[in-house]
Design an enzyme around this catalytic site. Structure first.
Site, PDB file in Angstrom:
ATOM      1  N   ASP A 200     -36.161 -94.031 -89.893  1.00 18.46           N
ATOM      2  CA  ASP A 200     -35.623 -93.519 -91.057  1.00 18.46           C
ATOM      3  C   ASP A 200     -35.266 -94.034 -92.026  1.00 18.46           C
ATOM      4  O   ASP A 200     -34.460 -94.335 -92.618  1.00 18.46           O
ATOM      5  CB  ASP A 200     -33.919 -92.438 -90.884  1.00 18.46           C
ATOM      6  CG  ASP A 200     -33.142 -91.402 -91.504  1.00 18.46           C
ATOM      7  OD1 ASP A 200     -33.626 -91.740 -92.611  1.00 18.46           O
ATOM      8  OD2 ASP A 200     -33.294 -90.433 -91.681  1.00 18.46           O
ATOM      9  N   HIS A 201     -35.975 -93.790 -93.435  1.00 22.10           N
ATOM     10  CA  HIS A 201     -36.715 -95.042 -94.064  1.00 22.10           C
ATOM     11  C   HIS A 201     -34.873 -94.789 -95.232  1.00 22.10           C
ATOM     12  O   HIS A 201     -35.130 -95.528 -95.657  1.00 22.10           O
ATOM     13  CB  HIS A 201     -37.266 -94.373 -95.285  1.00 22.10           C
ATOM     14  CG  HIS A 201     -37.504 -93.481 -96.241  1.00 22.10           C
ATOM     15  ND1 HIS A 201     -37.929 -91.917 -95.874  1.00 22.10           N
ATOM     16  CD2 HIS A 201     -37.305 -93.051 -97.240  1.00 22.10           C
ATOM     17  CE1 HIS A 201     -38.042 -91.280 -96.465  1.00 22.10           C
ATOM     18  NE2 HIS A 201     -37.922 -91.866 -98.363  1.00 22.10           N
ATOM     19  N   HIS A 263     -32.469 -87.367 -92.342  1.00 24.88           N
ATOM     20  CA  HIS A 263     -32.302 -88.222 -93.524  1.00 24.88           C
ATOM     21  C   HIS A 263     -30.287 -87.368 -94.031  1.00 24.88           C
ATOM     22  O   HIS A 263     -30.009 -88.259 -94.451  1.00 24.88           O
ATOM     23  CB  HIS A 263     -33.467 -88.126 -94.890  1.00 24.88           C
ATOM     24  CG  HIS A 263     -34.656 -88.039 -94.731  1.00 24.88           C
ATOM     25  ND1 HIS A 263     -34.798 -89.368 -93.954  1.00 24.88           N
ATOM     26  CD2 HIS A 263     -35.662 -88.558 -95.267  1.00 24.88           C
ATOM     27  CE1 HIS A 263     -36.793 -89.916 -93.170  1.00 24.88           C
ATOM     28  NE2 HIS A 263     -37.182 -88.881 -94.374  1.00 24.88           N
TER      29      HIS A 263
HETATM   30  C1  BG6 Z   1     -40.024 -88.105 -96.344  1.00 24.60           C
HETATM   31  C2  BG6 Z   1     -40.628 -86.578 -96.432  1.00 24.60           C
HETATM   32  O1  BG6 Z   1     -39.641 -88.311 -95.474  1.00 24.60           O
HETATM   33  O2  BG6 Z   1     -38.815 -88.264 -96.586  1.00 24.60           O
HETATM   34  C3  BG6 Z   1     -40.895 -86.366 -97.408  1.00 24.60           C
HETATM   35  O3  BG6 Z   1     -41.381 -86.493 -95.346  1.00 24.60           O
HETATM   36  C4  BG6 Z   1     -39.215 -86.396 -98.909  1.00 24.60           C
HETATM   37  O4  BG6 Z   1     -41.155 -84.627 -97.503  1.00 24.60           O
HETATM   38  C5  BG6 Z   1     -39.670 -87.833 -98.183  1.00 24.60           C
HETATM   39  O5  BG6 Z   1     -40.861 -86.307-100.214  1.00 24.60           O
HETATM   40  C6  BG6 Z   1     -38.343 -87.591 -99.613  1.00 24.60           C
HETATM   41  O6  BG6 Z   1     -38.095 -89.810 -99.819  1.00 24.60           O
HETATM   42  P1  BG6 Z   1     -37.373 -90.391-100.863  1.00 24.60           P
HETATM   43  O7  BG6 Z   1     -37.044 -91.320-101.011  1.00 24.60           O
HETATM   44  O8  BG6 Z   1     -38.394 -89.562-102.160  1.00 24.60           O
HETATM   45  O9  BG6 Z   1     -36.066 -89.255-101.084  1.00 24.60           O
END
Ligand code: BG6
Length: 511
Positions: A200-201, A263
Site C-alpha cells: 500500500d504505497h 490507502h
Molecule cells: C493509486 C490509485 O493507488 O493511488 C490512483 O490507483 C491514485 O487512482 C493514486 O491516483 C494516488 O497516489 P498518490 O501517491 O499520488 O496520492
C-alpha cells in the site's frame, strides 16, 4: 547517540534499520514490461543502489510474455529511467553496475515449464552473482494473475529456498471482500504470512510514517488524543487529476475500491490506533487492526446517513477545461462508477466513542491535497465575551501531501487596547526544516521488504477488514440509482457531501 541523519530518517526505526544491511538477493518482477516497473520499481531500486543501500550483488530478473534478451531488457529499462527517473543525479558508473545485475526471461504465467526455467535461471544467478538463494517475487501483473503465479511458484518449489523467499503483491488486493479473502487463501496455500508483503504505497510515504513519530515520540499530544478533547477528525484525500487513461480499470473500481478501503483506511488506522508496545511489524499492525475492528458497521438500510457518492461532470481544474468522467476513454457514457465518496465512521471503543471521523476522497477536485485535521472541542467556558470574533476551536492539521507538514491553529490576542482574538497558525514544514531528499514511497517499501521488515505492508487481516467496512456501502450503491454526474470537475464534490457533515452541525475545512 544517534547522528542527525538518523533522526531525520525516522528516529523510531533508525535503530532497527542501522543494525541490518541489505543482503544480496534477486527480485523477480512478474509483469516486468509493464508501467509500474518503468515508472516506479526501476527508479526506486536504482536510487537505493546509488545510496549504497543495496549490495553490488543485487539482481533483477524480469519475467513477462514478450521475447527479449537481457541486453534488450537493460536498454529498455535505461530508456525508461531516462524518462521517469531522477536524471539530475544519474551516475553512469552506478547504472552500469546496476544493469549488470539485470536479467530477463520470457514466459507464460500458465505454463508450468516456464517456472522450471525460472528456477534454473534463479539458481544460475545465485551462482553467478552470489545472491545466496535470497528471493523476492514481485507480482506487478494484472490482478487476475496473482493467484495463478503464486500457485505456479508453489508447484515449482519456489516458495522456499536456501536463503529467504518473499512475495510482494501489488494492488488492487481483491475487488470485494470475497475476492480478497480468496486471494489471501491462495497466497496462504503457498506462502507463510511472514513471506507475504502486500503493498500500500501510502504506508511508504514519509509523512504517513511520521504519524507514528508524531503521536508516540511526543508526550504532549497523546493525552489530548481522545474523545474528551477531540470533537471530530476530518481526513481529506483530494486529487486534481482524473482517471489518466485508466478508464477501463477505474470503471470496475471507483474511489471506494481504489483509494478508501486501502490507502485512506491505512492512514485512518494510524490516527485511531492505541500506542503499540513495540515497533515490531506485528506490534504496530496488531494495534492498527484492533482500531479498525472497532469501526461501527454501517447498516445496509441506512448507508445514506453515513456515505455519499459523486461523479464529476465537465468543469475547470487548475485553469484547464476538463471533460466529465463519462467522456473519458474506456468509460461508459452511462457509467455509475463513483469518482468521489464521503463517509462518516465511528470507532466504538473507549478512546473514540461518539467522535465522528469524516473521510472524503475524490478525483477532479480543485487541487491535490491529502490531510488529516484533528478538530478539538471548544473551550468549556466562554471567557472572552466582549470579543466580536466567534471562538474557533483549535485544529491540528497534518499535511500528508503536498507541502508536507503540521499546523496547529489557535487563538491569540490581537495587539491593542481591546481584547480581540485572532486565529493564527503555528507551522512546521518538512521542506524548510529538514531540506533533505524525501525518499519515494517505493524506495522505502522495497528496501523494507529486502530487509525483511513488513511493518509498512498490509497484513492479511487488514486487507479483509478494509473490505468488510465498505461492503454495505458498495452493496447499497449497487442496488440504488444514481443521478450522475453530480459535481462539476474543480469543485469539492456533490452537495450531499456537505449535507453529510453539516447535518451534524460541522463543516468541511476550506482547503
Ligand atoms: C493509486 C490509485 O493507488 O493511488 C490512483 O490507483 C491514485 O487512482 C493514486 O491516483 C494516488 O497516489 P498518490 O501517491 O499520488 O496520492
Amino acid at each position: 547517540m544517534t547522528s542527525p541523519t538518523e533522526t531525520i530518517e525516522n528516529p523510531l526505526r533508525a535503530g532497527i534499520r542501522l543494525e541490518r544491511t541489505a543482503e544480496p538477493c534477486v527480485v523477480t518482477i512478474f509483469g516486468a514490461t509493464g508501467d509500474l516497473t518503468k515508472r516506479k520499481l526501476v527508479p526506486a531500486l536504482y536510487s537505493l543502489m546509488q545510496q549504497r543501500l543495496l549490495p553490488a550483488e543485487f539482481a533483477i530478473l524480469g519475467f513477462s510474455r514478450p521475447e527479449m534478451t537481457d541486453e534488450e531488457f537493460r536498454a529498455r529499462l535505461r530508456e525508461a529511467f531516462m524518462e521517469y527517473g531522477d536524471k539530475e543525479t544519474f551516475d553512469e558508473a552506478v547504472w552500469e553496475s546496476f544493469a549488470n545485475g539485470m536479467f530477463y526471461m520470457s514466459g507464460d504465467f500458465a505454463d508450468a515449464n516456464a517456472f522450471q526455467t525460472l528456477r534454473s535461471r534463479l539458481e544460475a544467478i545465485d551462482n553467478e552473482r552470489g545472491t545466496e538463494g535470497n528471493r523476492i517475487f514481485y507480482l506487478s501483473t494484472a490482478p487476475s494473475f496473482f493467484g495463478l503465479i503464486s500457485e505456479q511458484l508453489g508447484k515449482a518449489g519456489l516458495n522456499e529456498s536456501e536463503g529467504w523467499t518473499r512475495i510482494i503483491v501489488e494492488k488492487p488486493f481483491g475487488h470485494d471482500l470475497e475476492s480478497a479473502r480468496g486471494l489471501n487463501s491462495e497466497l496462504a496455500a503457498v506462502f507463510q504470512e511472514e513471506q507475504v508483503y502486500r503493498i500500500d504505497h501510502y504506508l511508504g510515504k514519509e509523512t504517513v510514517q511520521n504519524l507514528l513519530v508524531f503521536r508516540f515520540a511526543n508526550s504532549i499530544f497523546e493525552p489530548l488524543w481522545n474523545r474528551q478533547y477531540i470533537d471530530h477528525v476530518q481526513i481529506t484525500n483530494a486529487e486534481a487529476i482524473g482517471v489518466e487513461g485508466r478508464g477501463a480499470y477505474y470503471e470496475e473500481a471507483g474511489v471506494v475500491r481504489d483509494m478508501i478501503q486501502n490507502h485512506v483506511f491505512q492512514v485512518t488506522s494510524l490516527i485511531a490506533m492505541e500506542p503499540p508496545a513495540s515497533l515490531s511489524a506485528n506490534g504496530v499492525r496488531d494495534e492498527k487492526i484492533k482500531a479498525m475492528q472497532a469501526v461501527r458497521p454501517i447498516p445496509l438500510k441506512s448507508v445514506d446517513e453515513f456515505a455519499v457518492r459523486g461523479q464529476y461532470g465537465a468543469g475547470y481544474v487548475l485553469g484547464d477545461t476538463v471533460p466529465g468522467y463519462r467522456e473519458e476513454p474506456g468509460v461508459s457514457p452511462s457509467s455509475s462508477t463513483e469518482t468521489f465518496a464521503a463517509i462518516k465512521l465511528y470507532f466504538d471503543n473507549w478512546r473514540w466513542a461518539g467522535v465522528p471521523f469524516y473521510i472524503r476522497s475524490g478525483k477532479r477536485l480543485p487541487k491535490r491535497v491529502t490531510e488529516i485535521a484533528i478538530q478539538f472541542k471548544e473551550v468549556p467556558h466562554r471567557l472572552f465575551t466582549e470579543t466580536d470574533e466567534p471562538l474557533e476551536p483549535n485544529v491540528l492539521v497534518i499535511r500528508i501531501q503536498p507541502n508536507e507538514g503540521i499546523t496547529l491553529r489557535f487563538g491569540a490576542k490581537l495587539p491593542g487596547q481591546m481584547m480581540r482574538i485572532r486565529w493564527v497558525n503555528m507551522d512546521f514544514r518538512y521542506g524548510s526544516s529538514f531540506g533533505v531528499h524525501t525518499p519515494e514511497a517505493y524506495e522505502r517499501l522495497l528496501l523494507d521488504c529486502i530487509l525483511g521488515d513488513s511493518t509498512l505492508y498490509a497484513r492479511r487481516d487488514m486487507t479483509e477488514r478494509g473490505w468488510e467496512i465498505v461492503t454495505p456501502i458498495l452493496d447499497a450503491w449497487k442496488r440504488s440509482a444514481t443521478d450522475f454526474p453530480n459535481y462539476e470537475a474543480g469543485t469539492w464534490g456533490p452537495k450531499a457531501a456537505f449535507d453529510l457533515i453539516e447535518r451534524d452541525g460541522r463543516h468541511w475545512r476550506r482547503l
